[in-house]
Structure formats: structure tokens, C-alpha cells
Scaffold this motif. Structure first.
Motif, PDB file in Angstrom:
ATOM      1  N   PRO A   1       0.901  12.827  -6.258  1.00 18.53           N
ATOM      2  CA  PRO A   1      -0.384  13.514  -6.040  1.00 18.53           C
ATOM      3  C   PRO A   1      -0.439  14.855  -6.779  1.00 18.53           C
TER       4      PRO A   1
ATOM      5  N   LEU B   1       0.820  -1.207   0.000  1.00 22.70           N
ATOM      6  CA  LEU B   1       0.000   0.000   0.000  1.00 22.70           C
ATOM      7  C   LEU B   1       0.855   1.259   0.000  1.00 22.70           C
ATOM      8  N   HIS B   2       2.146   1.125   0.240  1.00 24.35           N
ATOM      9  CA  HIS B   2       3.031   2.289   0.275  1.00 24.35           C
ATOM     10  C   HIS B   2       4.271   2.006  -0.559  1.00 24.35           C
TER      11      HIS B   2
ATOM     12  N   VAL C   1      -5.514  11.385  -0.231  1.00 22.85           N
ATOM     13  CA  VAL C   1      -6.716  10.706  -0.705  1.00 22.85           C
ATOM     14  C   VAL C   1      -7.389  11.643  -1.691  1.00 22.85           C
ATOM     15  N   LYS C   2      -7.896  11.111  -2.792  1.00 23.39           N
ATOM     16  CA  LYS C   2      -8.529  11.957  -3.807  1.00 23.39           C
ATOM     17  C   LYS C   2      -9.753  12.646  -3.232  1.00 23.39           C
TER      18      LYS C   2
ATOM     19  N   VAL D   1      -5.727  13.960  -8.150  1.00 22.65           N
ATOM     20  CA  VAL D   1      -5.184  12.622  -8.334  1.00 22.65           C
ATOM     21  C   VAL D   1      -4.420  12.280  -7.070  1.00 22.65           C
ATOM     22  N   ALA D   2      -4.764  11.178  -6.444  1.00 29.41           N
ATOM     23  CA  ALA D   2      -4.015  10.777  -5.235  1.00 29.41           C
ATOM     24  C   ALA D   2      -4.149   9.290  -5.074  1.00 29.41           C
ATOM     25  N   ASN D   3      -3.161   8.540  -5.527  1.00 29.72           N
ATOM     26  CA  ASN D   3      -3.156   7.110  -5.234  1.00 29.72           C
ATOM     27  C   ASN D   3      -1.721   6.685  -5.003  1.00 29.72           C
ATOM     28  N   LYS D   4      -1.543   5.426  -4.652  1.00 31.95           N
ATOM     29  CA  LYS D   4      -0.212   5.030  -4.205  1.00 31.95           C
ATOM     30  C   LYS D   4       0.775   4.941  -5.360  1.00 31.95           C
ATOM     31  N   ASP D   5       0.270   4.912  -6.596  1.00 33.40           N
ATOM     32  CA  ASP D   5       1.182   4.684  -7.723  1.00 33.40           C
ATOM     33  C   ASP D   5       1.648   5.950  -8.399  1.00 33.40           C
TER      34      ASP D   5
END
Lengths: 179, 266
Positions: free
Chosen positions: B167, A54-55, B103-104, B160-164
């Protein structure tokens, strides 16, 4: 890629230095092979439970400062590491705890030995046990013991782990009761 | 190891509804009520047994084979489905944490750290810096650039905010209006609190904010990343409000009312 890095500052009274750490982990100033081995064992255990997926591309640093050492240091570090990860809000797949067993000359098992009991024991075994199915995440031994003795120590450690997990639960309840 | 498989009482698998409002720890499995078995030969004609719709698995929970696996320590919460029985409801874990994960859709306060060409880099308290394009302000064009310097505070939301991915933030909403976002003015005081306190302050009809507003008039910006910006008429009033907000986390409501009464009496 090393997602979880550890620094273990073990001398009581020495400050936890943040500046002299080399990229690979702890510096050689902070102690010898013993500390390094403890760091590796802790890291192995934490990597098994932290949901690192997740990170991605993130380093998780856990710093443990030894305030006083009265024996069973590694299992104390394991318990402290678990509570630290819990408090920080990192996603974990389960909790873990550490239990140390010492086998004395007669073959009796002593749980959570003091420093003196550890020195006089024939063998000292430390297990890291997870909370969902009481499986062993890490096991380390100093000294020699037979396979049956190790199995007996493991069973005793798994039973003792229940007490520790209940303590975690009670601490969490106390913390959330205040809000 | 048969003995090792026994679970301690009060932990392990339990029905989800039974644990709502209780403290859950990582590794606990919450069982969901099973779907009523549809007999292949009979058509399910009764609409009385409401079919379970989509269940929302919120922060702190993950799907696993048996049900929901808890991954964070906190209180389990449940929201009933609002519009009819088909929504399914939502479960989540209310945890206390200081470190923010983008978080988006969250509105946060960021600090400008650099200008890289047409893009600003903002520190939002996460593991990566967020990017903000200079065109993402209300009324901004290539000729009409916004006046943003390094060190300014910006209130914006995540596009846009995700782990990949890195942001990305914007200071306009989907219709192009600022709606309160943008550069935060001069003066004022920025400080950090835990994320749980911010959620408490953002709840509708928050008593803390109502009581404070009777004390002194002030401006307040709350960022979901734990940052709060306060500005009152004088520096002393600002610092008093800052101290009260920081202490609010650990005070009960009676203690807070006493502290405020003492201050308004002065």
C-alpha cells in the motif's frame, strides 16, 4: 507457502504460550501426536472455506485454548474455529461445523458423546460439514466400523449440522441486534 | 446423499431484496431478479420497465453463478440508485470487524516506523506496512523536506491499496492541497476501536460527536483503520472523551445521554 497455521494448546490450566513456537507450526512442548493431528485436521477444514486468494502473502493464525474437555473435543474445536473466523471478519465461502458420532457395541449411534461414551465405544467418527450443501469437508475415525455404519453416521451428522448452523445464525442475530 | 442436500429453513438461497436489513452468514446466496427476457423478434419499446444497470457488489459479497455469494457475517444493506433507474443500486454487508484491510481512497492514521531513504514506512494496522514518499506533502520539494520523525502520527489517504501490491499513502489530494492531511500535532491520545464504530461516527450528523462537543471543546481525527486521535484542553478531559468513545460502541443512545448528563453535571 503455508497460509493458515494453527496452535492448539490443550492442557486445561496451561497458558497459551506465544513464545515457544517454531516456524513450522506448534512446538513439541505443547503436546504429542494427538494435538498435531488435530491441528492438521482443523487446518485442512479451514483452508477449504477461507478465501485465501483475497489475502496473498499473509499468514492467518488461529489459536484455540481448551478450557475444559468433556468429550467430542475435535468437533468442539471445529465449531469454535468457525465462530472465530466468522467473528474476525475473514472472507469465507461457507460455514462449517463439527459433529462427533460414537458407535457402541450394539451398533447404536450416539451424537456428541461424553468422554466416557467415547472410551467405551467401538468406533468414534468426527465429520466436518459445510453449510451450503452439507458436504463433508473432513472425516476422521478412531476404531473400526463397516461402510454402512459410516454412511448412517454421516447422515445423522448432516442432520445434526442443521441445529448447529441455526445456532450460528441465532448468535449472529443476537450480536447484530445490539448495534 | 439426498437427505444431506436439504437446506434448513431461513438460510440458503433467497431473493436479495427480501434479505435487506437482516443478518446474512457466509455461504448464503442472494438471488437477483432476472433480466426481462428480450424477445428476439420484438424491439423492447417500453421504457417503463427500467432496464437494470450495473449492480455494485460491495464489501462482503462476491458474484457467483446464481447471484451474489455472501462472504462475511453482517447486516445486508442496499442503496437505491441515485440518479435515475439506470444506475442499478448497490448491495453490501455491514460487518463488525477490528482488523483493517487497506482500501484505495480511505483516509487513515498511520504511525511512522522507519525512514528508508526517500520513503517513510507507516504502520496502518494492515498486514503490510504502507509507504509514504517525502514529496507527497503539500509544498514539499527536494530542498524543502517535511519534518517527520519516527513515531509521528500521519493522517493520509491510500493512493494504491490492493492485495497484490504494497500500500502507498499520500498526504495531498489530487489537486495538490493537503485538505486536512499531514502530520498530526503533538500531545493528544491515540487509541483503537472497531471499524464499525468509526463508520458510525463518520456518518453525517452523528449524534455522538454533537453531544460530546457540547461537553468540552476537543480536536478529533478519525482514521478508517480504527484509530482515533483526540486532544482536549487538559489530560483529564482527553481521557474522559476517550472513555466515552470506547464505550459508545456498546451503549444505547439513552445510556450515553445519561452518562454525558452525569459528566456535565459534575
Amino acid at each position: 507457502m503455508e497460509p493458515v497455521s494453527f496452535r492448539l494448546c490443550s492442557a486445561p490450566g496451561r497458558e497459551a504460550t506465544g513464545t515457544d513456537c517454531s516456524p513450522g507450526g506448534s512446538s513439541s512442548i505443547s503436546g504429542g501426536v494427538g494435538e498435531r493431528s488435530r491441528e492438521q485436521l482443523l487446518r485442512q477444514t479451514c483452508e477449504a472455506v477461507v478465501l485465501g486468494a483475497l489475502h496473498p502473502r499473509t499468514a492467518i493464525t488461529l489459536v484455540l485454548q481448551v478450557l475444559s474437555d468433556a468429550g467430542s473435543l475435535l468437533s468442539c474445536c471445529l465449531n469454535a474455529a468457525c465462530m472465530g473466523l466468522l467473528d474476525a471478519g475473514l472472507p469465507l465461502s461457507s460455514l462449517f461445523c463439527g459433529v462427533t458420532c460414537a458407535l457402541d457395541a450394539q451398533g447404536a449411534i450416539v451424537l456428541d458423546p461424553t468422554t466416557r461414551q467415547e472410551q467405551e465405544a467401538r468406533a468414534v467418527l468426527t465429520f466436518a460439514i459445510d453449510s451450503t450443501e452439507r458436504k463433508v469437508l473432513m472425516a476422521t475415525t478412531r476404531g473400526s466400523c463397516s461402510v454402512e455404519e459410516m454412511q448412517q453416521c454421516l447422515v445423522a451428522a448432516q442432520r445434526a449440522a442443521d441445529t448447529i448452523f441455526q445456532f450460528y445464525r441465532d448468535s449472529a442475530r443476537r450480536r447484530y441486534s445490539k448495534s | 446423499m439426498a437427505q444431506g442436500g436439504k437446506m434448513a429453513a431461513g438460510s440458503g438461497k433467497m431473493a436479495a431484496e427480501a434479505r435487506v436489513g437482516q443478518v446474512v452468514l457466509p455461504g448464503d446466496v442472494l438471488l437477483l431478479p432476472a433480466r426481462p427476457e428480450h424477445d428476439a423478434e420484438q424491439l423492447p419499446l417500453d421504457s417503463g420497465a427500467a432496464p437494470r444497470g450495473r449492480l455494485l457488489c460491495g464489501p462482503g459479497l462476491r458474484r457467483c453463478a446464481a447471484g451474489l455469494l455472501v462472504t462475511k457475517c453482517g447486516l445486508l444493506r442496499h442503496r437505491q440508485p441515485g440518479g435515475g433507474a439506470t444506475a442499478g443500486g448497490a448491495y453490501w454487508v455491514d460487518s463488525q470487524q477490528k482488523r483493517y484491510v487497506p482500501v484505495k481512497g480511505d483516509q487513515v492514521i498511520g504511525i511512522v516506523t522507519a525512514r528508508a531513504g526517500d520513503v517513510f514506512r507507516l504502520d496502518v494496522g494492515g498486514s503490510e506496512q504502507a509507504s509514504l514518499s517525502y514529496l507527497a506533502f503539500e509544498g514539499a520539494t527536494k530542498r524543502n523536506r517535511p519534518n517527520v520523525q519516527v513515531g509521528d502520527l500521519i493522517y493520509g489517504q491510500f493512493l494504491v491499496a490492493n492485495k497484490d501490491m504494497e500500500p502507498e499513502m499520500v498526504c495531498i489530494d489530487s489537486s495538490g492541497r493537503a485538505s486536512g492531511m499531514g502530520v498530526i500535532g503533538e500531545d493528544g491520545f491515540l487509541f483503537k476501536v472497531s471499524l464499525g464504530l468509526i463508520r458510525k461516527l463518520l456518518a453525517p450528523k452523528c449524534e455522538i460527536i454533537q453531544e460530546l462537543s457540547q461537553l468540552y471543546p476537543f480536536e478529533l481525527v478519525l482514521g478508517m483503520n480504527g484509530r482515533i486521535w483526540v486532544k482536549a484542553k487538559t489530560v483529564q478531559q482527553t481521557l474522559i472523551i476517550v472513555n466515552i468513545l470506547e464505550a459508545c460502541e456498546y451503549m444505547t443512545s439513552e445510556q450515553r445521554k445519561q452518562a454525558l448528563a452525569k459528566l456535565s453535571g459534575n
